[in-house]
Design a protein around this motif. Structure first.
Motif, PDB file in Angstrom:
ATOM      1  N   ARG A  97       0.864  -1.177   0.000  1.00  0.00           N
ATOM      2  CA  ARG A  97       0.000   0.000   0.000  1.00  0.00           C
ATOM      3  C   ARG A  97       0.897   1.223   0.000  1.00  0.00           C
ATOM      4  O   ARG A  97       1.858   1.286   0.760  1.00  0.00           O
ATOM      5  CB  ARG A  97      -0.934  -0.002   1.210  1.00  0.00           C
ATOM      6  N   GLU A 100      -0.442   7.633  -3.355  1.00  0.00           N
ATOM      7  CA  GLU A 100      -0.600   7.636  -4.805  1.00  0.00           C
ATOM      8  C   GLU A 100       0.513   8.384  -5.531  1.00  0.00           C
ATOM      9  O   GLU A 100       0.810   8.101  -6.699  1.00  0.00           O
ATOM     10  CB  GLU A 100      -1.947   8.262  -5.175  1.00  0.00           C
ATOM     11  N   HIS A 126      -1.852  -1.258  -3.787  1.00  0.00           N
ATOM     12  CA  HIS A 126      -3.061  -0.475  -3.520  1.00  0.00           C
ATOM     13  C   HIS A 126      -2.623   0.972  -3.284  1.00  0.00           C
ATOM     14  O   HIS A 126      -1.914   1.256  -2.321  1.00  0.00           O
ATOM     15  CB  HIS A 126      -3.803  -0.997  -2.294  1.00  0.00           C
ATOM     16  N   GLN A 128      -3.493   4.923  -2.380  1.00  0.00           N
ATOM     17  CA  GLN A 128      -4.504   5.616  -1.601  1.00  0.00           C
ATOM     18  C   GLN A 128      -3.985   6.951  -1.108  1.00  0.00           C
ATOM     19  O   GLN A 128      -2.780   7.199  -1.107  1.00  0.00           O
ATOM     20  CB  GLN A 128      -4.956   4.746  -0.423  1.00  0.00           C
ATOM     21  N   ARG A 129      -4.934   7.792  -0.690  1.00  0.00           N
ATOM     22  CA  ARG A 129      -4.587   9.121  -0.211  1.00  0.00           C
ATOM     23  C   ARG A 129      -4.726   9.230   1.302  1.00  0.00           C
ATOM     24  O   ARG A 129      -4.334  10.236   1.881  1.00  0.00           O
ATOM     25  CB  ARG A 129      -5.467  10.168  -0.896  1.00  0.00           C
TER      26      ARG A 129
END
Length: 220
Positions: A97, A100, A126, A128-129
């Motif tokens: 993870r 981004e 993955h 994500q922010r």
């Protein structure tokens, strides 16, 4: 025989002097950490820690036991490393993870290179922010402050940021002479962090909090 997880909890609390700091160090809820310390003290048969003001410190028994705990955990680490050297191949699934912003840069190249060296490895990325609350059997690569989190953290490096514009744009609109003038220029947020505020550092004017105008165009 002592439980290794209980020993790790005890050593972490002695090193940090705080249950809260150790929850971040070990990635555990505070209730689990407290239970392991309590069970260890029951197994030892006496208290090992004292609470002084806002800090937790070992008592006389705790200081003696701490030295042996370090030796035990170090032997465990050495044993694991010896076994890992016997395992030639990295297999299975790796869950990654990441913020981004990393995917567009060096991160993709690192993953591709690692997969090229390990043909039987499957990788799931993955982006994500928002920082995940938990990561099971994987790693999270993050950019910026993490805030309160139970995830165990390690600093990998420092990313320096700057403000850039094309020469053609500056010829047409003029070059800003001070941070405050930036608010009158269109901009592209490449890191997706402007919503939380932007603080610039000027060589002569020091830190400058910048209020940016609303974006007309956004890309994730």
């Amino acid at each position: 025989m002592y439980d290794l997880q209980e020993l790790e909890a005890f050593v972490s609390v002695v090193r940090t002097g705080s249950l809260t700091a150790s929850t971040r160090d070990l990635g555990l809820p505070k209730s689990t950490l407290s239970r392991r310390i309590r069970q260890l003290e029951e197994n030892v048969g006496q208290p090992l820690l004292l609470r002084q003001s806002r800090k937790i410190v070992p008592n006389d028994a705790g200081r003696v036991f701490y030295r042996y705990c370090n030796d035990i955990l170090e032997l465990v680490v050495q044993g694991r490393e010896a076994l890992d050297e016997l395992k030639a191949e990295v297999t299975g699934k790796l869950e990654l993870r990441c913020h981004e912003s990393f995917v567009r840069g060096w991160f993709s190249g690192v993953v591709e290179s690692f997969m090229a060296d390990h043909d039987d490895l499957r990788v799931a990325i993955h982006t994500q922010r928002n920082l995940p609350e938990a990561v099971e059997d994987g790693v999270c690569i993050w950019l910026g402050e993490t805030g309160e989190t139970a995830l165990r953290q390690e600093v990998l490096g420092v990313l320096k940021q700057g403000i850039f514009g094309s020469p053609a744009y500056f010829r047409q609109h003029g070059k800003p002479a001070a941070p405050g003038e930036l608010a009158h220029h269109p901009w592209v947020d490449l890191l997706g962090r402007a919503d939380t505020g932007v603080i610039l550092h000027h060589s002569r004017q020091g830190n400058f909090p910048l209020s940016l105008p609303d974006r007309r165009f956004t890309v994730d």
